[in-house]
Design an enzyme around this catalytic site. Sequence first.
Site: not given
Ligand code: AMP
Length: 277
Positions: A22, A24, A28, A52, A144, A177
């Site tokens: 979240g 976002l 995302h 985690q 990841q 985020s």
């Molecule tokens: P998070 O909410 O940070 O756990 O991210 C959720 C998903 O969004 C994960 O697969 C992240 O790798 C992806 N994500 C986060 N930041 C970015 C970004 N700047 N560009 C592309 N994907 C992202």
Amino acid sequence: MQRLADEARLAGRRIGLVPTMGYLHEGHLSLIDEAKKRADVIVMSIYVNPTQFAAGEDLATYPRDLARDEKLAQGRGVDYIFAPSDKMMYPEKQLAFVEVERVSRLLEGEFRPTHFKGVTSVVAKLFNIMKPHVAVFGQKDAQQAFIIGKMVRDLNFDVEIVVAPIAREKDGLAMSSRNVYLSEKDRREATVLYRSLNLAGSLVGKGEIELVRVRSEMLKLITAESEGKIDYISFVDPENFERIEEVGSLPRVLALLAVRFGKTRLIDNMYLNAHGS
Ligand code: AMP
């Protein structure tokens, strides 16, 4: 959610899952676009998964705004948002976990030893709840994404994993985020991460094969232009995530770094194409 997934599958519709924590941002939302290319029903999970986070990490202060997230996600074409409570996800003390060995202990895993076990286990649970045909992850969290791909292959999960490119701010900072935690000064300085990765790209592109030299140039730049504290600057073979010190015959290597600005830990990465490839 499980019943919705069963019904969608029975109706022959492809389910695309975008797992997130979240708060976002465009990164995302770009994953939603990728999911929509490959599926008919798009589910986004929004869950700050406690398993985690280690004690002392930012679980309690992780930024949250579900109402805003719902608007953004629906505006981009998400059909269902799955935002479970901890009680729904962990109704009893969980004893079963999924762990990808070795890779989970490197890089991020050296600094966060229990992190990936929490990630793979919650993603496995999300896959079982949502039964997606395809799930989209971001290259932003390259390790990841690799670990989840490995989990899926090793354990025969019936889901296609798609990895979407890193979305960046105009000045190059990878969207995250956690960027909201940065002070104005740290936010300005944090752009050095992208510049250091570009520098690495240009050195390797020009034929540098000794990655110690590339690392030391990146380190020089980051320390000259910021007060960021470097956790690691590493290079891996993207095929297996093994650490490498030389480009060798690889067509490209993946450079990854983690740097702390105040209490905020930022990660970023970039593929470096070898000279002539
Ligand atoms: P998070 O909410 O940070 O756990 O991210 C959720 C998903 O969004 C994960 O697969 C992240 O790798 C992806 N994500 C986060 N930041 C970015 C970004 N700047 N560009 C592309 N994907 C992202």
